[in-house]
Design an enzyme around this catalytic site. Structure first.
Site, PDB file in Angstrom:
ATOM      1  N   HIS A 167      14.664  88.417 100.892  1.00 59.28           N
ATOM      2  CA  HIS A 167      15.947  88.998 100.484  1.00 59.28           C
ATOM      3  C   HIS A 167      16.820  87.873  99.916  1.00 59.28           C
ATOM      4  CE1 HIS A 167      19.985  90.726 101.261  1.00 59.28           C
ATOM      5  NE2 HIS A 167      19.392  91.904 101.240  1.00 59.28           N
ATOM      6  N   ASP A 178      13.969  85.760 109.437  1.00 57.16           N
ATOM      7  CA  ASP A 178      14.957  86.775 109.080  1.00 57.16           C
ATOM      8  C   ASP A 178      14.500  88.083 109.730  1.00 57.16           C
ATOM      9  OD1 ASP A 178      16.292  88.868 107.913  1.00 57.16           O
ATOM     10  OD2 ASP A 178      16.129  88.113 105.863  1.00 57.16           O
ATOM     11  N   GLN A 195      15.351  93.368 109.424  1.00 60.08           N
ATOM     12  CA  GLN A 195      14.685  94.684 109.417  1.00 60.08           C
ATOM     13  C   GLN A 195      13.800  94.889 110.638  1.00 60.08           C
ATOM     14  OE1 GLN A 195      15.496  97.009 107.434  1.00 60.08           O
ATOM     15  NE2 GLN A 195      16.493  95.942 105.754  1.00 60.08           N
ATOM     16  N   LYS A 221      22.219  97.191 111.342  1.00 61.09           N
ATOM     17  CA  LYS A 221      20.897  97.743 111.028  1.00 61.09           C
ATOM     18  C   LYS A 221      20.163  98.194 112.286  1.00 61.09           C
ATOM     19  CE  LYS A 221      20.154  94.867 106.918  1.00 61.09           C
ATOM     20  NZ  LYS A 221      20.428  95.777 105.822  1.00 61.09           N
ATOM     21  N   CYS A 242      18.336  93.768  96.602  1.00 57.39           N
ATOM     22  CA  CYS A 242      18.595  92.323  96.831  1.00 57.39           C
ATOM     23  C   CYS A 242      17.292  91.542  96.930  1.00 57.39           C
ATOM     24  CB  CYS A 242      19.454  92.085  98.071  1.00 57.39           C
ATOM     25  SG  CYS A 242      21.060  92.854  97.964  1.00 57.39           S
TER      26      CYS A 242
HETATM   27  N1  C6P Z   1      19.133  94.554 103.323  1.00 54.82           N
HETATM   28  C1  C6P Z   1      18.821  96.696 102.252  1.00 54.82           C
HETATM   29  O1  C6P Z   1      19.238  97.768 101.801  1.00 54.82           O
HETATM   30  P1  C6P Z   1      23.276  91.722 105.987  1.00 54.82           P
HETATM   31  O2  C6P Z   1      23.821  92.283 104.722  1.00 54.82           O
HETATM   32  O3  C6P Z   1      23.706  90.303 106.218  1.00 54.82           O
HETATM   33  O4  C6P Z   1      23.480  92.596 107.167  1.00 54.82           O
HETATM   34  O5  C6P Z   1      21.666  91.694 105.809  1.00 54.82           O
HETATM   35  C2  C6P Z   1      21.084  91.011 104.739  1.00 54.82           C
HETATM   36  C3  C6P Z   1      19.596  91.182 104.751  1.00 54.82           C
HETATM   37  C4  C6P Z   1      18.817  90.078 105.033  1.00 54.82           C
HETATM   38  N2  C6P Z   1      17.487  90.178 105.121  1.00 54.82           N
HETATM   39  C5  C6P Z   1      16.845  91.341 104.928  1.00 54.82           C
HETATM   40  C6  C6P Z   1      15.349  91.400 105.056  1.00 54.82           C
HETATM   41  C7  C6P Z   1      17.582  92.490 104.615  1.00 54.82           C
HETATM   42  O6  C6P Z   1      16.943  93.643 104.421  1.00 54.82           O
HETATM   43  C8  C6P Z   1      18.994  92.406 104.498  1.00 54.82           C
HETATM   44  C9  C6P Z   1      19.807  93.588 104.091  1.00 54.82           C
HETATM   45  C10 C6P Z   1      19.803  95.772 102.921  1.00 54.82           C
HETATM   46  O7  C6P Z   1      17.630  96.384 102.178  1.00 54.82           O
HETATM   47  C11 C6P Z   1      20.995  95.527 102.050  1.00 54.82           C
HETATM   48  S1  C6P Z   1      20.567  94.707 100.562  1.00 54.82           S
END
Ligand code: C6P
Length: 422
Positions: free
Chosen positions: A135, A213, A216, A239, A378
């Site tokens: 991401h 990371d 998910q 999430k 992203c």
């Molecule tokens: N993916 C998606 O629709 P934040 O925004 O900091 O809570 O998470 C960022 C992020 C980082 N790593 C992974 C693997 C992610 O999937 C995400 C967020 C969302 O897939 C928003 S782009």
């Protein structure tokens, strides 16, 4: 409290997933005149009543600033905030609460590491190893760190549309010049579940620092930092049934303790003089200013809720839903392109239908009550690697049902017919 979720069948308690929906008031609505099917859980999940009630209770009874007042409400707010930290440590099996830094989410957690650890340890010629499925949150902070320090970025390749890491080639990439290996646990675009414990073990043998990371994965399966053996792990509350604006950075205590502060301000200091200051120990030295106290309280309730269901059960359900949707979509033989692994996928499907742009697809699905995400998610470098601009994505959580997937697949068929005519 989880509503009536268990029904007895023989000896084995079996989860009746559909009854969990009653815990999520938002799911009970129509959009554009159709029952809402919420399949955008990888972007953010919905919140159960227990989380909503915890937030309300906190603001109605305990709200005050933390770590500063000596009055009753401040003591209660501090106790609630620190209890959430202890719960987060338990949730991922950290060795102590001192290994838990509250942040705004995964993105801020990774930026914190890239700035503090990156500035301290990276120098010209050093390599940072990422993967092609990261991401932007696990790419851009490292690009900025590389610019500041002269380090170089490398990307472990994926195998193609099947979206697996090309582990046969890991030795080519994981060399002694690599100082940090940062990888996603579950890909938000592909649904790939990476073998992070093996990857971290391989890195550790070479003395390479690791970051996982877990945006998910943390709310979808058991995540145990000691079993994974990582130095850092990042996740977001929103999430995993928690509120937006709160997340966690796990860091091994000795690593966190060795790092400089991230931001300066109130709360992170021991003492301030006009020209210099000294810092608290980790994790407080990384939490400048008033934190998201209610967010932490809500996250605590979310972690309790998820463990009330059981993360191993959630993981099984996710994989079953992912496989069910993938198999149904694969029946659209003429012109559907499915991304990610055929088996062992997480609870999401990413696809492109004939020549239909993902945005058009998602717009028409929305008119039929189905909330999907269409775009690059992203993951622009990954999209380029796959040779596409975007995909449509349906991402599931435990409150979604097979009937919803069946309706979604019907909608895919309707959209296919509709665009074949225009
Ligand atoms: N993916 C998606 O629709 P934040 O925004 O900091 O809570 O998470 C960022 C992020 C980082 N790593 C992974 C693997 C992610 O999937 C995400 C967020 C969302 O897939 C928003 S782009």
């Amino acid at each position: 409290m989880i509503s009536e979720t268990l029904v007895q069948k023989g000896q084995e308690p079996k989860m009746d997933w559909s009854t969990l929906r009653a815990d999520f008031p938002i799911l009970d609505q129509h959009v554009h005149g159709q029952p809402l099917i919420y399949f955008d859980n990888a972007a953010t999940t919905q919140k159960p009543r227990t989380v909503l009630e915890a937030l309300r209770r906190y603001y109605e009874h305990d709200n005050a600033n933390v770590h500063r007042g000596i009055h009753e409400l401040s003591n209660r707010a501090t106790a609630a905030f620190e209890a959430a930290r202890a719960r987060a440590a338990q949730f991922i099996n950290a060795r102590s609460s001192e290994e838990i830094v509250f942040t705004r989410g995964t993105t801020e957690s990774i930026n914190l590491v890239a700035q503090t650890w990156g500035n301290k340890h990276l120098k010209p010629g050093d390599k940072i190893l990422l993967t092609e499925m990261e991401h932007h949150s696990n790419i851009v902070p490292w690009q900025l760190a590389a610019e500041r320090t002269g380090a170089q970025l490398l990307y472990l390749p994926i195998t193609g549309d099947a979206g697996l890491l090309d582990l046969n080639r890991l030795d080519e990439w994981l060399t002694r010049e690599v100082k940090l290996f940062a990888m996603t646990h579950i890909s938000n675009s592909l649904g790939t579940i990476n073998p992070v414990a093996d990857l971290c073990a391989r890195a550790r043998k070479l003395g390479i620092t690791t970051l996982v990371d877990a945006a998910q994965s943390a709310g979808h399966r058991p995540v145990d930092v000691q079993e994974i053996g990582c130095d850092f792990l990042a996740f977001s509350g929103h999430k995993m049934c928690g509120p937006t604006g709160i997340g966690v950075l796990y860091g091994r205590h000795e690593v966190l303790e060795s790092l400089p502060p991230y931001q300066g301000g109130g709360e992170m200091i021991l003492s301030v003089d006009f020209h210099q200051s000294t810092w608290k120990h980790a994790p407080h030295k990384f939490e400048a200013g008033t934190p998201d106290i209610s967010g932490a309280v809500g996250l605590h309730a979310a972690m309790d809720y998820l463990d009330g269901i059981g993360r191993p059960k959630i993981a099984e359900h996710d994989q079953e839903m992912g496989a069910y949707a993938y198999a149904k979509l694969a029946r659209f033989k003429n012109g559907i392109r499915l991304f990610g692994p055929h088996i062992g996928r997480a609870g999401l499907v990413s696809f492109l239908l004939n020549d239909v742009h993902a945005h058009d697809f998602v717009t028409v699905a929305d008119q039929r009550g189905v909330a999907l995400r269409g775009g690059h998610h992203c993951n622009q470098p990954l999209m380029r690697r796959l040779g596409v601009e975007s995909t449509a994505r349906a991402s599931f959580y435990f409150y979604n049902t097979h009937e919803e997937i069946d309706r979604f697949v019907e909608v895919v068929g309707e959209i296919e017919k509709f665009f074949a005519q225009v």
